[in-house]
Write a protein that holds these residues in place. Sequence first.
Motif, PDB file in Angstrom:
ATOM      1  N   ARG A 373       0.864  -1.178   0.000  1.00  0.00           N
ATOM      2  CA  ARG A 373       0.000   0.000   0.000  1.00  0.00           C
ATOM      3  C   ARG A 373       0.898   1.224   0.000  1.00  0.00           C
ATOM      4  O   ARG A 373       1.672   1.420   0.928  1.00  0.00           O
ATOM      5  N   LEU A 375       1.622   5.481  -1.180  1.00  0.00           N
ATOM      6  CA  LEU A 375       1.089   6.760  -1.646  1.00  0.00           C
ATOM      7  C   LEU A 375       2.223   7.585  -2.240  1.00  0.00           C
ATOM      8  O   LEU A 375       3.285   7.713  -1.652  1.00  0.00           O
ATOM      9  N   THR A 404      -1.937  -5.209  -4.343  1.00  0.00           N
ATOM     10  CA  THR A 404      -1.239  -3.944  -4.552  1.00  0.00           C
ATOM     11  C   THR A 404      -2.249  -2.811  -4.491  1.00  0.00           C
ATOM     12  O   THR A 404      -3.238  -2.838  -5.224  1.00  0.00           O
ATOM     13  N   PHE A 405      -2.026  -1.867  -3.618  1.00  0.00           N
ATOM     14  CA  PHE A 405      -2.923  -0.712  -3.508  1.00  0.00           C
ATOM     15  C   PHE A 405      -2.110   0.573  -3.611  1.00  0.00           C
ATOM     16  O   PHE A 405      -1.805   1.201  -2.612  1.00  0.00           O
ATOM     17  N   PRO A 406      -1.724   0.962  -4.803  1.00  0.00           N
ATOM     18  CA  PRO A 406      -0.956   2.206  -4.896  1.00  0.00           C
ATOM     19  C   PRO A 406      -1.890   3.404  -5.021  1.00  0.00           C
ATOM     20  O   PRO A 406      -2.901   3.344  -5.713  1.00  0.00           O
ATOM     21  N   TYR A 407      -1.581   4.473  -4.346  1.00  0.00           N
ATOM     22  CA  TYR A 407      -2.336   5.713  -4.472  1.00  0.00           C
ATOM     23  C   TYR A 407      -1.397   6.719  -5.119  1.00  0.00           C
ATOM     24  O   TYR A 407      -0.306   6.948  -4.627  1.00  0.00           O
ATOM     25  N   ILE A 408      -1.823   7.314  -6.209  1.00  0.00           N
ATOM     26  CA  ILE A 408      -0.970   8.265  -6.898  1.00  0.00           C
ATOM     27  C   ILE A 408      -1.745   9.557  -7.056  1.00  0.00           C
ATOM     28  O   ILE A 408      -2.816   9.569  -7.670  1.00  0.00           O
TER      29      ILE A 408
ATOM     30  N   TYR B  50     -11.971  10.035  -3.753  1.00  0.00           N
ATOM     31  CA  TYR B  50     -11.574  11.230  -4.486  1.00  0.00           C
ATOM     32  C   TYR B  50     -12.745  11.961  -5.139  1.00  0.00           C
ATOM     33  O   TYR B  50     -12.552  12.894  -5.889  1.00  0.00           O
ATOM     34  N   ASN B 355      -5.650  11.706  -9.534  1.00  0.00           N
ATOM     35  CA  ASN B 355      -5.501  10.732  -8.458  1.00  0.00           C
ATOM     36  C   ASN B 355      -5.672   9.345  -9.062  1.00  0.00           C
ATOM     37  O   ASN B 355      -6.727   9.032  -9.589  1.00  0.00           O
ATOM     38  N   ALA B 356      -4.640   8.543  -8.975  1.00  0.00           N
ATOM     39  CA  ALA B 356      -4.734   7.220  -9.581  1.00  0.00           C
ATOM     40  C   ALA B 356      -4.530   6.170  -8.517  1.00  0.00           C
ATOM     41  O   ALA B 356      -3.740   6.347  -7.598  1.00  0.00           O
ATOM     42  N   LYS B 357      -5.260   5.094  -8.644  1.00  0.00           N
ATOM     43  CA  LYS B 357      -5.135   4.013  -7.677  1.00  0.00           C
ATOM     44  C   LYS B 357      -5.315   2.688  -8.399  1.00  0.00           C
ATOM     45  O   LYS B 357      -6.395   2.113  -8.385  1.00  0.00           O
ATOM     46  N   PRO B 358      -4.292   2.239  -9.085  1.00  0.00           N
ATOM     47  CA  PRO B 358      -4.427   0.961  -9.788  1.00  0.00           C
ATOM     48  C   PRO B 358      -4.141  -0.197  -8.844  1.00  0.00           C
ATOM     49  O   PRO B 358      -3.033  -0.351  -8.369  1.00  0.00           O
ATOM     50  N   GLN B 359      -5.151  -0.984  -8.544  1.00  0.00           N
ATOM     51  CA  GLN B 359      -4.979  -2.033  -7.538  1.00  0.00           C
ATOM     52  C   GLN B 359      -4.997  -3.437  -8.119  1.00  0.00           C
ATOM     53  O   GLN B 359      -5.726  -3.706  -9.067  1.00  0.00           O
ATOM     54  N   LEU B 360      -4.237  -4.294  -7.506  1.00  0.00           N
ATOM     55  CA  LEU B 360      -4.270  -5.714  -7.856  1.00  0.00           C
ATOM     56  C   LEU B 360      -4.553  -6.494  -6.588  1.00  0.00           C
ATOM     57  O   LEU B 360      -3.941  -6.248  -5.562  1.00  0.00           O
TER      58      LEU B 360
END
Lengths: 481, 437
Positions: A373, A375, A404-408, B50, B355-360
């Motif tokens: 996770r 940011l 996978t938890f990415p915050y962009i 968001y 704001n991007a949140k690409p999750q797997l």
Amino acid sequence: MAYTEEELKKELETKEYEYGFYTDIESDTLPVGLNEDIVRAISKKKNEPEWMTEWRLEAFRIWSEMVEPEWANVKYTKPDFQKISYYSAPKKKPQYDSLDEVDPELLDTFNKLGISLEEQKKLAGVAVDVVMDSVSVATTFKKTLAEKGIIFCSISEAIKEHPDLVKKYLGTVVPRTDNFYAALNSAVFSDGSFCYIPKGVRCPMELSTYFRINQAGTGQFERTLVIADKESYVSYLEGCTAPMRDENQLHAAVVELIALDDAEIKYSTVQNWFPGNKEGKGGVYNFVTKRGLCEKNSKISWTQVETGSAVTWKYPSCILKGDNSIGEFYSIAVTNNWQQADTGTKMIHLGKNTKSTIISKGISAGQSQNSYRGLVQINRRATNARNFSQCDSLLMGNKCGAHTFPYIEAKNKTAQIEHEATTSKIGEDQIFYCNQRGIDTEKAIALIVNGFSKEVLNKLPMEFAVEAQKLLEISLEGSVG
Amino acid sequence: MDFKENMISSFMAFEDHVDVENPIHDIRTEAIKQFEKEHLPSKKNEFWKYTSLNPYFKKQYSVYPKLESALEFKDVKKYFIHEIDSYKIVFVDGVYSSYLSQTTHEGLDVCLMSAALTKPKYRLVIENYFNKVAPKDSLNSLNTAFSREGAFINIPKGKVVDKPIQILHFSTGNEANLLVQPRNLIVAGENSHVQIIERHQSLTDNEVLTNGVTEIFAKKRAIVDYYKIQNDRLNASLIDNTFISQKEQSHVSVHTFSLGGKLTRNNLQFFHEGERLDSTLKGITLIGDKQHVDHSTLVHHAQPNCESHQDYKGIYADHSTGVFNGRIIVEKEAQKTNGFQQNNNILIDDTATINAKPQLEIFADDVKCSHGCTIGQLDDEALLYLRSRGIPKKEATALLMYAFSNSVLDSVKIPELKNRINKLIAMKLGVSLGFDL
């Protein structure tokens, strides 16, 4: 690497949890539960000045109004905060100049852990501030460090001896209001390390602290504060092992790093707390807040190898406040059996020309769940910010999970952000290739995992890299069907 | 009166207008109860982190227009892809306009939800498919409770639909604070093939809010191509919920072109119910003017040997905000899954936000899943290259943006539609490019 196949074999036989033993030292434990009186008592026991007691009480008040967070991708029985004893210190508080005076039983513990203070003193050149159940019992190399003006001591000592520095920086990066566990830690932290590198000094050795959770039923609340003054450099190592225990133990540490202008801090962690047994019973809850603040042209680099704990909840972060500052995060998280890890980082870009790199490798086996996770936040004024993130996951078996938890979040047009993630398994052809060449499957997997995590292992200081490699192999033993 | 109470009391009034004996009404009643139970989306909800709907919940809405608004074809012709022959289902303020539509029952059903819900011959289809794939969250339940009108498309086994189907929703804004809630159902039988174009368009500058739900069922080896054009005015807001259930070897693709609207939220979710199928989700977002576009996607891999492809491009200018929240879930049964997700964004100026949140979320070990996400700007060198060859800055920038979004445009299978999207993008960028793209 002076580590032979026989040694591995031997280790694998005793693999369950080799560091699971219990040191029988008389402990001075406070009654269970948490209220203002307990906070006062902790503060009193540690002979803290008035302002510190007030600081703790304020943190306690903040904590009592908070609720435990639930957003993490982990499941566990919540600890009952009124059933934990918040202070435990070895009763015979040692104040030694040499190792001979230390309780022989304690020394024995260290030997079992493979920490030979003597040897490390001479060979590795590592100054070790050993924290055993919250109170620091031995500090070596203090003299060498003192000559350079470096302060490396326990935080309780720092509160007494260097109150100005502590007052100025404590809670500035991780405020008491930050989150549930940070507030709890601020109220009841037992001990931890304090490190100050003066202006222009390059710390001549790797500073290192070993944490151990020892007393049954006591949470460990470490507080670490590292301050690198202008143009200084320090590399700090943190390593952990804990004895086998049946009930879940809570660990809520706070680490604050402050890198002033042109300074550099390298913080490495190897975490190998008791992960619970094969049925998922027991194990340590590891809820940690780690954060660094970068001023102009400074750099903070986090490297972590996470193999232990039943539940991990940890996001070492960098606030890139100064222009041209750099944040790095290198992580390997291994979960096996019933372990759960929700870990990653936060890179907050505030200054101009700031850069951050994230390399995260997750390996899940058994029935475990492994989440990344992270940011990456580019604020309005952070012109020319640059980020590169890579999250790779390796799955072993089909009962585990990798997430996978990415915050962009980007608010500046000059931002350049790249994020990529892959998930894969160990190829049968890769194993076959090794088998053909006389490497058995177990060893082949160790080899492949090693290759998979090389990018991160390379970032560890030498002493740690060897230990970490060993740990990876042990943690994944028995995960191949 | 808060939004929830407002809706619940509207439901009582709504019951006077519909046949409460119809079994569908049980589903509606169930749904309004569910709506009452669920929390409205808020920023505390991870999937709405968001995007805030709070300003919308502060208003009072009516759920049905009191008067019918008639439209002349010449006034709205430009919103159709009129260059090609097609079936058309047209709604004005949520009410079916038979004058503008062209439906059929010959060989396939392209008609109305109101007919499907009431006529006995459709009972079986409705029983089997209506409200079967839409999750029971707050906004979907609200739509279900008021479900009455929308497009109903039923394609029998083996039918290759000869021409595209256009679904158009016009809003006149003649009535203030009208909440339009179209409900569409598309069932594509075995080996069938259909192309659908959907567009929401408001005709005045009055405020409009739409909360639509579309359910798509693709049976064995069916091919469904769905295109959404969202190029609305600055006061129109759209919450689009599209749910797709796929059977084995089917191919479903959804292209979303978000080129305008005050707030656009696309909930797009794919559920796999068979092996060796393919899901494609693509989108281009090109906004400015304080607009807000939120793509929230989910591909739920629950079966082995399936593929999914996601490709979303975003270009954001002038106080606009873009959100991409992409999720891939791979269940442990879904071995040999190939799941790809790509999200590329360009920020034109410093007032825009992405704001991007690409999750797997992966539970199976023998899978290939990857996601890539980038945020950047146009390549200065490429720009210089074009400008040094005499192409003005504006055109050069536009060219690069076309190139950037080309991987999405390329897979549009209807040439006239592709042309139209090209024109719309050129219009947005304020250029006229003298070549065919």
